[in-house]
Design a protein around this motif. Sequence first.
Motif, short mmCIF file in Angstrom:
data_model
loop_
_atom_site.label_atom_id
_atom_site.label_comp_id
_atom_site.label_asym_id
_atom_site.label_seq_id
_atom_site.Cartn_x
_atom_site.Cartn_y
_atom_site.Cartn_z
N ARG A 147 -7.42 11.07 17.84
CA ARG A 147 -6.30 11.90 18.38
C ARG A 147 -6.02 11.05 19.72
O ARG A 147 -4.65 10.92 19.86
N ILE A 148 -6.60 10.58 20.43
CA ILE A 148 -6.19 9.64 21.80
C ILE A 148 -5.47 8.67 21.33
O ILE A 148 -4.39 8.61 21.73
N GLU A 149 -5.77 7.81 20.27
CA GLU A 149 -5.10 6.83 19.91
C GLU A 149 -3.69 7.39 19.37
O GLU A 149 -2.86 6.65 19.63
N ARG A 150 -3.56 8.54 18.78
CA ARG A 150 -2.37 8.83 18.06
C ARG A 150 -1.43 9.25 19.38
O ARG A 150 -0.31 8.89 19.19
N ALA A 152 -1.49 8.01 22.24
CA ALA A 152 -1.30 6.74 23.03
C ALA A 152 -0.19 6.21 22.14
O ALA A 152 1.07 5.57 22.65
N ARG A 153 0.04 6.21 20.56
CA ARG A 153 1.00 5.40 20.07
C ARG A 153 2.19 6.15 20.29
O ARG A 153 3.22 5.69 20.18
N ALA A 154 2.07 7.32 20.38
CA ALA A 154 3.16 8.33 20.47
C ALA A 154 3.79 8.27 22.08
O ALA A 154 4.79 8.86 22.53
N GLY A 155 3.17 7.43 22.86
CA GLY A 155 3.65 7.07 24.25
C GLY A 155 3.06 7.97 25.38
O GLY A 155 3.51 8.10 26.41
N LEU A 156 2.26 8.74 24.96
CA LEU A 156 1.68 9.74 25.95
C LEU A 156 0.48 9.23 26.50
O LEU A 156 -0.48 8.72 25.75
N ALA A 157 0.35 9.44 27.52
CA ALA A 157 -0.78 8.91 28.22
C ALA A 157 -2.13 9.70 28.13
O ALA A 157 -1.94 11.10 27.82
N ALA A 158 -3.12 9.11 27.64
CA ALA A 158 -4.45 9.73 27.07
C ALA A 158 -5.12 10.50 28.06
O ALA A 158 -6.44 9.97 28.55
N ASP A 159 -4.64 11.42 28.99
CA ASP A 159 -5.21 12.00 29.98
C ASP A 159 -5.58 13.51 29.60
O ASP A 159 -5.33 14.21 30.52
N LEU A 160 -5.90 13.52 28.60
CA LEU A 160 -6.28 15.28 28.15
C LEU A 160 -7.56 15.44 28.80
O LEU A 160 -8.67 14.62 28.79
N PRO A 161 -7.42 16.49 29.25
CA PRO A 161 -8.83 17.24 29.90
C PRO A 161 -9.41 17.33 28.84
O PRO A 161 -9.68 18.31 28.01
N VAL A 162 -10.82 16.58 29.07
CA VAL A 162 -11.80 16.70 27.89
C VAL A 162 -13.18 17.01 28.78
O VAL A 162 -13.33 16.29 29.83
N VAL A 163 -13.92 17.85 28.33
CA VAL A 163 -15.34 18.23 28.94
C VAL A 163 -16.23 17.27 28.17
O VAL A 163 -16.71 17.54 27.02
N ASN A 164 -16.87 16.39 28.99
CA ASN A 164 -17.81 15.56 28.17
C ASN A 164 -19.39 16.04 28.84
O ASN A 164 -19.71 15.95 29.80
N PRO A 165 -20.23 16.50 27.79
CA PRO A 165 -21.47 16.70 28.69
C PRO A 165 -22.27 15.61 28.67
O PRO A 165 -22.21 14.59 28.07
N GLU A 166 -22.71 15.15 29.81
CA GLU A 166 -23.45 14.09 30.32
C GLU A 166 -24.85 14.39 30.32
O GLU A 166 -25.49 14.71 31.29
N VAL A 167 -25.53 14.04 29.00
CA VAL A 167 -26.93 14.79 29.06
C VAL A 167 -27.82 13.64 29.28
O VAL A 167 -27.76 12.24 28.94
N ARG A 168 -28.96 13.72 30.38
CA ARG A 168 -29.84 12.86 30.61
C ARG A 168 -31.16 13.36 29.96
O ARG A 168 -31.54 14.31 30.41
N VAL A 169 -31.52 12.61 29.23
CA VAL A 169 -32.95 12.91 28.79
C VAL A 169 -34.08 12.39 29.54
O VAL A 169 -34.18 11.13 29.83
N TRP A 170 -34.87 13.16 30.20
CA TRP A 170 -35.74 12.74 30.98
C TRP A 170 -37.29 12.76 30.15
O TRP A 170 -37.43 13.28 29.01
N PHE A 171 -38.16 11.99 30.95
CA PHE A 171 -39.52 12.18 30.50
C PHE A 171 -39.78 11.02 29.23
O PHE A 171 -40.75 10.44 28.84
#
Lengths: 374, 316
Positions: A147-150, A152-171
Amino acid sequence: MRRFFAILKKEFRQVRRDPLSLGMLVFLPALLLIMYGYALSFDVRHVAVGVLDLDRSQVSREFLDSLFGNPYFDRACTLDRQAEAEDLLNRGSVRCVLTIPRDFAAGLSRGEEVSVQALVDASDATIAGTVIGYLDLLVSRTSQRVRIERLARAGLAADLPVVNPEVRVWFNPELQSARFLVPGLIAILMMLSAVVATSLSIVREKERETMEQIAVSPVRPLELILGKTLPYVAICLLTMTLVLTLGYVLFGVVVRGSFLWLAVATLLFLFAALGLGVLISTITQSQLMAFQAAALLSILPSILLSGLIFPIRNMPAVVQAVTVLVVPKYFISALRKIILKAAPLESLWQDFLGMFLLGLLFYTLAIHKTRKAS
Amino acid sequence: MNESPAIDVRDLTKVFGRFTAVDRISFAVAPGDIFGFLGPNGAGKSTTIRMLCGLLASTSGTALVGGYDINREPDRVRQRIGYMSQRFSLYRDLTVAENLAFFGGVYGLSRGALRDRAADVLRLAGLSGIESARTGTLSGAIQQRLALACAILHAPPILFLDEPTSGVDPVSRRAFWELIQDLAARGTTVLITTHFLDEAEFCAHIGLISAGRLVALDTPAAVKSGVAEDVFELQVDDLFSSAERLKGIPSILGTACFGPRLHAYCPRGAATEQSLTATLGAAGIPVTALHSVPMSLEDAFMRLVAPAAALPGSPV
């Protein structure tokens, strides 16, 4: 005291005279740890996947390449027709068949939602569940990138708001099941050898009638039971050291917590496990019976009801109540906390108390039973 | 018996379910006495001895052993008794010295006392020099003497021996009895059970037990003379049919098989060799030989238990 030392000394002598049994007590758990440590793995790797690409476009090829650049999935074969999928799955040559629909690239370019079919062999639910999880993750990651590549190709900046879970696995950062399993396995193997060894050592005296000779002497039940179990405490501590060393060398399981709490946990566990062994020996008459009872009462509940494999939290309330009596439950919990988490006493005391109370219960019953018999 | 008895049994009873194994037994053993407790297997000998040693709780009745009540002060009783059973309960994987050290230890002997006593009992049992032998490799007779040595290590004033001579050859049995008499001569009170009636001759007093009841209690000679009957030994061709037909003769109270011969019992003075030969001849029972013989303990026992256990060939 003299009476107690006489029994202790005799027991050590007998153990030394019997190198086969001693070897079984020390090396069998080590051997089993190696076997189970390698065999019991929930890590899913190198799953054979069959691919049916009906679209045969550059987009579909790129999509597939992005799925296989990891150790989880292997592209085992390429199918020509959908009909082949069933046969492949039936034969077990692949665990999963991925089908890319004919209008995959076209649909994507039109901005429509496209589906990819995944047929998963769920005869092994654990593997299937993990495969589905991995697939889900990989597919959504890929589609996001597309999606982001598309855009970008269409000339839109790829700054879609995306929530990325940053999971840190402990132990256990790599989520290796060995890390998780080894402490549990240690507990179960220790349980097995401790219960079997003590129950056999006492029942052997009954079988050979030497117990009768002790019963006519002024030896008190407590002196007898302590004298007969302490040598096994020493042996089991040796076994524990060996399996912990093996766990470190072979499976990279490092003890992060304090060795003091590890020692306390082990001693409390031995108190309870040997208590169960003594109790079994007071109610059985032959070594065969004692062995069967010990195996039944130590191995089965240890594997099923201790939380080694199946989380106790997910069990029905009645079964959860039964697990209160399962000694390894507390030991596994304590070992995981100490070895993986370096947990402080505040989170360990409940396990400690559980083992202590169970030990107390077993010994009280055993002494009561011995007294009644004499 | 002027002194208080070493063992004083009063109405001792043991009931297992509906089976009365020991039925109100009473007897007393004087200090330094050898008391033989005799009877067939299953008569209640072992059950009695196990109650006296505190291995088994009595159903009713009690006993004083060394002056202490077995039910109320079992710990004091345990310190004063030695016990040895027919199994010679030794640790076969330990050496002779290690077995002695263990049993000395459980009776609380100090290191020094143990050394002295171990040497004493080994000398007494004739086992000096085999201290480092593995017990399991020793012969049955040697194990028997070692078991006795272990039982007397703490110098108990009272010794209980439960069938100690079963499974041992006759020569060793004889030697073992000499050992027992030696101990009694030094003041040890011995209560010994056996199903070998010939061993009763070594005992100062005997108790005959059958089906849980004491049927006789006296010196061996008095037990024999207490049966007011004469014994005739018959040699016949057909043991069993002759035994059957003899029962029909009024002057014969009973018969018993003794190996190839028959013993016939008549009221004391009621018959002579001649009169009995004539009676049997008149009844048409063929007899090859007929002799009057003295009453043995085995005869006495057969007659004493006859009403209770009239089973053919019952083991004695």
